[in-house]
Design a protein around this motif. Structure first.
Motif, PDB file in Angstrom:
ATOM      1  N   UNK A   1      40.911  34.954  51.714  1.00 21.90           N
ATOM      2  CA  UNK A   1      40.672  33.645  51.091  1.00 21.90           C
ATOM      3  C   UNK A   1      39.402  33.620  50.245  1.00 21.90           C
ATOM      4  N   UNK A   2      38.531  34.628  50.357  1.00 18.66           N
ATOM      5  CA  UNK A   2      37.252  34.569  49.648  1.00 18.66           C
ATOM      6  C   UNK A   2      37.229  35.323  48.330  1.00 18.66           C
ATOM      7  N   UNK A   3      38.094  36.272  48.130  1.00 19.07           N
ATOM      8  CA  UNK A   3      38.063  37.099  46.925  1.00 19.07           C
ATOM      9  C   UNK A   3      39.457  37.139  46.301  1.00 19.07           C
ATOM     10  N   UNK A   4      39.598  36.616  45.078  1.00 16.80           N
ATOM     11  CA  UNK A   4      40.919  36.596  44.436  1.00 16.80           C
ATOM     12  C   UNK A   4      41.547  37.987  44.307  1.00 16.80           C
ATOM     13  N   UNK A   5      40.737  39.013  44.153  1.00 21.00           N
ATOM     14  CA  UNK A   5      41.287  40.373  44.031  1.00 21.00           C
ATOM     15  C   UNK A   5      41.852  40.849  45.360  1.00 21.00           C
TER      16      UNK A   5
ATOM     17  N   UNK B   1      45.416  39.189  46.875  1.00 18.75           N
ATOM     18  CA  UNK B   1      46.732  39.747  46.551  1.00 18.75           C
ATOM     19  C   UNK B   1      47.309  40.557  47.719  1.00 18.75           C
ATOM     20  N   UNK B   2      46.429  41.062  48.584  1.00 20.69           N
ATOM     21  CA  UNK B   2      46.906  41.816  49.741  1.00 20.69           C
ATOM     22  C   UNK B   2      47.653  40.929  50.734  1.00 20.69           C
ATOM     23  N   UNK B   3      47.445  39.632  50.663  1.00 22.83           N
ATOM     24  CA  UNK B   3      48.158  38.708  51.547  1.00 22.83           C
ATOM     25  C   UNK B   3      49.668  38.773  51.311  1.00 22.83           C
TER      26      UNK B   3
END
Length: 150
Positions: free
Chosen positions: A90-94, A97-99
């Motif tokens: 939730x803290x890093x947009x990059x 994507x792993x979600x």
């Protein structure tokens, strides 16, 4: 035609959990789950995320089977406990994507198996709530003298 340098290293030794240690960790995890009072699935993966050992208690539901395996896989993938993934996703947009990766689990119960700073694999426990699963995994690791992240 150019000549390749033949003195370069072509392979390296990679640490991984032994079968005996995986079995002992499974037993320690089973004891920790019993002490906490949960019926659970317990999975141990090697450093490559491949299933090394598995057990499901008689009273555990069927869904925790895949969840435990995926918790162990997630923990071994980057050497991070699964309870830390929620904040990362939730803290890093990059990293977020792993979600979308089907096997990534971002709740407690998965821990890397680390000895002297070397990642050997992962343990995943599923059957209780996320905190019980995490406590059981950490207790099992401590029982065998593996490193447990603070």
């Amino acid at each position: 035609m150019t000549t390749m340098n033949t003195s370069i290293a072509k392979s390296f030794a990679a640490p991984s959990i032994s079968r005996a240690a995986a079995s002992a960790l499974l037993a320690a995890a089973h004891a920790a789950c019993a002490e906490i009072g949960i019926e659970a699935a317990i999975a141990i993966t090697d450093a490559g995320g491949h299933l090394k050992a598995f057990e499901r208690t008689d009273g555990a539901a069927f869904l925790p089977v895949e969840v435990a395996i995926d918790k162990a896989w997630t923990a071994s993938s980057f050497g991070l406990a699964t309870h830390t993934w929620n904040a990362l996703l939730t803290s890093d947009p990059k990293v977020a994507q792993l979600a979308h990766r089907p096997r990534v689990v971002a709740v407690g119960g998965g821990c890397p198996i680390v000895e002297n700073g070397q990642l050997l694999g992962g343990i995943g426990i599923s059957g209780g709530n996320y905190l019980q699963d995490q406590q059981a995994a950490e207790a099992a690791l401590r029982a065998l003298g593996f490193d447990v992240a603070a």
